[in-house]
Design an enzyme around this catalytic site. Structure first.
Site, PDB file in Angstrom:
ATOM      1  N   GLU A 352       0.825  -1.213   0.000  1.00  0.00           N
ATOM      2  CA  GLU A 352       0.000   0.000   0.000  1.00  0.00           C
ATOM      3  C   GLU A 352       0.863   1.268   0.000  1.00  0.00           C
ATOM      4  OE1 GLU A 352      -2.771  -0.636   3.288  1.00  0.00           O
ATOM      5  OE2 GLU A 352      -4.102  -1.745   1.948  1.00  0.00           O
ATOM      6  N   ASP A 431      -8.666  -8.849   3.723  1.00  0.00           N
ATOM      7  CA  ASP A 431      -8.431  -7.756   4.671  1.00  0.00           C
ATOM      8  C   ASP A 431      -9.587  -7.616   5.662  1.00  0.00           C
ATOM      9  OD1 ASP A 431      -7.380  -5.571   5.884  1.00  0.00           O
ATOM     10  OD2 ASP A 431      -7.779  -4.155   4.270  1.00  0.00           O
ATOM     11  N   GLU A 459     -13.079  -2.207  11.675  1.00  0.00           N
ATOM     12  CA  GLU A 459     -12.983  -1.442  10.426  1.00  0.00           C
ATOM     13  C   GLU A 459     -14.076  -1.814   9.428  1.00  0.00           C
ATOM     14  OE1 GLU A 459      -9.212  -1.883   8.465  1.00  0.00           O
ATOM     15  OE2 GLU A 459      -9.883  -0.817   6.669  1.00  0.00           O
TER      16      GLU A 459
HETATM   17  C1  GCV Z   1      -2.966   0.599   8.612  1.00  0.00           C
HETATM   18  C2  GCV Z   1      -6.237  -1.969   5.386  1.00  0.00           C
HETATM   19  C3  GCV Z   1      -6.698  -0.767   6.137  1.00  0.00           C
HETATM   20  C4  GCV Z   1      -5.567   0.219   6.352  1.00  0.00           C
HETATM   21  C5  GCV Z   1      -4.438  -0.492   7.075  1.00  0.00           C
HETATM   22  C6  GCV Z   1      -4.016  -1.699   6.241  1.00  0.00           C
HETATM   23  C7  GCV Z   1      -2.969  -2.520   6.942  1.00  0.00           C
HETATM   24  O1  GCV Z   1      -5.913  -1.628   4.084  1.00  0.00           O
HETATM   25  O2  GCV Z   1      -7.755  -0.172   5.465  1.00  0.00           O
HETATM   26  O3  GCV Z   1      -6.043   1.284   7.103  1.00  0.00           O
HETATM   27  O4  GCV Z   1      -3.350   0.340   7.276  1.00  0.00           O
HETATM   28  O5  GCV Z   1      -5.131  -2.533   6.037  1.00  0.00           O
HETATM   29  O6  GCV Z   1      -3.347  -3.454   7.631  1.00  0.00           O
HETATM   30  O7  GCV Z   1      -1.797  -2.230   6.795  1.00  0.00           O
END
Ligand code: GCV
Length: 750
Positions: A352, A431, A459
């Protein structure tokens, strides 16, 4: 104002506050307007008088109030027992004897003294010697010096404890002993929990050992005080780029964590600001470690792999460059000089948009090992996250599959990670969706330490505004049998290192508590934090046991309260799943935005890879070996067999593994499309039912938490309808197949 008038004024204030809470949650124009107009109306004296009168009537009609609670104490309320219940502990020695003088042992003694005073009204004196009846607190080594004949029924491991009665030097003693000081603290918490739950300690002899050495929480706190995916207020650690002056809450958090056996906390976001490793910042972080230390919670940091360049001023962060090795070694040395019990680092790399070893054509094990080697001589560990995937995947290519990424990246490196490196793997291959199969990587590493990453912060599961008790989901994951080499190899045994005899392994939970008084924003969401700790200690506990304990500790033992809250919690995951993503479709949320509202279209036609592949004919990702992406091939053969064919694949994961037409008939006998419709309508109805169930607790739960939770359930009931209608209408538009029950596209007229 006399006290009657004060009570009425308080009631009005708390109504208004409640309305505000509701409007905050909903953030809808309508609620905001009503709040404003009610506030304005309250300024009008005539109306005020009328409302006061109504309030008097209502107050008289209400059941008796239970004492107000904010939720700040969570499950450590230590409420006074009734005199009758307290009677069964009257033989408790009135003195504690501490065998040792470490900070953690002293904390244990103080906690015991406070807990006994609050619950039983007894004052415990403290003594360094054992003369007369006493509660003895100390490690097994210390105990043996005092009483060589006393042997624990099982060999105690690190953090394990033994609580027993024993005659020592002619006196009747209650002994709380352990392998190490922290274990004694855990024993004290367990002992106090027994009293809080009214359990007998008359003939107690109990050994408890943790399932795995690693039981950590991760916080995704940013240095500016915001928390990524945090729903309980601002950071308890940071504000404005610095460590907060007041760290009271950090200490209280460590106490909560210790009470459920959690022994480490990573304080900053895995999307790490390199600044945490800057000179000067470590001295600030040290203050947080100081707040954790009395509770035996080790502090760790998330670090960015580019730190040697960004912070250290080198012109490279190549993990194989000797200057980079040297930089990490020096930096780690500096940290341990200031924080001698530092736990280690968490690394998110090549994911990411984060920097990573791919910049230099190096592997993830190269990157993990350069840090692991720097930590090794100090006893630290590095958690290297397996959440590595390409978020620019070509969505047009039906063979592309994000779910395959973790295994493809890490399985080939098995055996190449140092012994103090741990690969941290999210429970599912995508995720933290409302339902996913377990990650095949758990079975793909035989010569590498593993930890499972679970998400306590909700989340994708309602963001603490909606109820979703995750322990039943985690239980399914931890109990899932990978059948490696045809043997029973459940995920809990893989991550704890038991199957392949790994030196270290365990559990990491993304917690994200914040400054809200009740820590997670919602009182009921705290069951997830509690449950994570309990399962990390003992994954064999049932979800029912965990929620029963939590409810009694958090709300007391009123049978109606216990029955209602445990029932709500235990049904909540299924209910949430049924209106947000049945049949394994994933949470059909707005994945490009808040991960909360329904937004099925956002999943498609982009590179993020959370695709559901719904079109006019059918839905689901074909991940089969035969004709799909081949993801199923990453599992051991027995698990492949479970998912590869439509005949065997369970309905609740069907759309995760297969693309089927809307008229495909499920094992249940329903077509896919009718199941989707029914599931959403049933889920919304059940969510509405939460409100009615909760209302039966009025007067049985303190007003503060009663009203807060009621507002949340009322809101959830509305949100469930929004979800239901959005998803049902979307899939109806796509498929053109009407709902057999005539509901979809035909809202009832008012
Ligand atoms: C902290 C997902 C979440 C992100 C998070 C990422 C991760 O993409 O939306 O907010 O980043 O996972 O676990 O690194």
């Amino acid at each position: 104002m006399n006290s009657g008038a004060r009570t009425i004024a308080w009631k009005i204030r708390s109504w208004a506050k409640n309305l505000l809470l509701y409007s905050n949650i909903r953030k809808s124009e309508f609620a905001m307007k009503s709040t404003r107009s009610i506030t304005a109306a309250l300024r009008c004296t005539a109306l005020k008088t009328a409302i006061l009168c109504a309030a008097v009537f209502c107050a008289m009609a209400l059941p008796p109030r239970v004492a107000a609670e904010t939720g700040a104490k969570a499950w450590l309320r230590y409420s006074a027992l009734t005199p009758q219940a307290a009677k069964s502990y009257e033989r408790l020695p009135r003195k504690t004897a501490l065998l040792g003088d470490s900070l953690v042992l002293k904390t244990a003694q103080q906690e015991l003294t406070d807990g006994v005073a609050q619950m039983l009204g007894l004052t415990l004196s403290s003594s360094g010697t054992v003369a007369g009846d006493a509660i003895i607190l100390g490690t097994l080594n210390e105990l043996h010096a005092l009483s060589p004949a006393l042997h624990s029924p099982q060999e105690l491991r690190v953090d394990g404890y033994w609580i027993t009665q024993a005659k020592i030097r002619g006196s009747k003693c209650l002994v709380i002993t352990a392998f190490n000081d922290r274990g004694v603290l855990y024993g004290v918490f367990a002992f106090l929990t027994k009293i809080a739950l009214g359990e007998s300690i008359a003939a107690i002899s109990e050994v408890q050992q943790p399932y795995a050495p690693i039981r950590w929480v991760n916080q995704w706190d940013n240095l500016d005080g915001r928390i990524e995916r945090g729903y309980g207020g601002a950071s308890i650690f940071f504000a404005d780029g610095k460590v907060r002056d007041d760290l009271t809450r950090a200490g209280q958090y460590a106490r909560l964590l210790a009470s459920i056996g959690i022994n480490g906390c990573t304080i900053n976001n895995v999307n790490a600001a390199p600044g945490v490793l800057e000179d000067g910042f470590i001295a600030q972080v040290r203050r947080i470690a100081d707040a954790f230390r009395p509770w035996g919670v080790q502090l760790s940091l998330s670090v960015d792999l580019s730190s040697p360049e960004v912070v250290g001023g080198l012109n490279t962060f190549d993990p194989l460059d000797p200057r980079v090795t040297e930089w990490w070694r020096n930096k780690v040395g500096e940290i341990y000089r200031q924080i001698p019990d530092f736990g280690g680092f968490v690394v998110k790399a090549d994911s990411e948009g984060r920097s990573g070893p791919s910049t230099y054509g190096r592997s993830h094990s190269d990157a993990a090992n350069v840090i692991a080697r720097a930590l090794k001589q100090h006893g630290g560990v590095v958690f290297y996250r397996a959440f590595v995937y390409n978020h620019h995947l070509d969505w047009r290519n039906l063979k592309n599959d994000r779910a395959k990424a973790a295994y493809e990246n890490f399985h080939p490196l098995d055996g190449q990670f140092d012994d103090n490196a741990i690969v941290q793997i999210k429970n599912g291959p995508i995720d933290f969706q409302v339902r996913e199969p377990v990650s095949p990587l758990f079975a793909g590493l035989r010569r590498t330490n593993e930890a499972i990453e679970l998400q306590i912060t909700q989340e994708y599961t309602g963001q603490q505004k909606q109820l979703c008790f995750l322990v039943p989901m985690w239980k399914e994951v931890l109990d899932f049998d990978m059948r490696i080499d045809g043997n029973s190899t459940p995920v809990k045994d893989l991550v704890s290192g038991r199957v392949f005899h790994r030196p270290v392994g365990g559990f990491a939970g993304v917690a994200n508590v914040g400054l809200d008084e009740n820590w997670l924003g919602s009182p009921l969401a705290m069951a997830n934090l509690y449950g994570f700790g309990r399962l990390a200690w003992n994954p064999n506990l049932s979800a029912e046991t965990v929620v029963d304990e939590w409810t009694r500790l958090t709300f007391g033992g009123d049978p109606l309260v216990v029955k209602t809250i445990t029932g709500l919690q235990l049904s909540s995951w299924h209910v949430y799943e049924s209106y947000t993503g049945p049949l394994g479709a994933g949470t059909l949320t707005n994945i490009l935005g808040n991960h909360y509202d329904p937004g099925p279209e956002s999943s498609e036609e982009n590179g993020w890879g959370q695709w559901h592949r719904a079109d006019h004919n059918g839905s689901g990702m074909n991940r089969t070996i035969a004709t799909g992406t081949g993801f199923i091939g990453q599992y051991p053969p027995a698990v492949q067999k479970l998912y590869e064919t439509l005949a065997d694949c369970p309905d609740n994961l069907l759309l995760f593994f297969h693309h089927v037409s809307y008229t495909y008939v499920l094992h249940s006998g329903k077509t896919v499309i009718q199941h989707v419709y029914d599931s959403h309508y049933d889920g919304a109805e059940e969510a509405a039912g939460f409100v009615a169930q909760w209302k039966t607790l009025q007067g049985h739960v303190d007003d503060e938490r009663y009203r807060d939770i009621l507002a949340r359930f009322e809101y959830q009931a509305q949100e469930a309808v929004v979800w239901r209608d959005t998803i049902c209408n979307w899939i109806y538009r796509l498929s053109g197949i009407p709902d057999q029950k005539g509901r979809v596209g035909n809202p009832p007229s008012h």
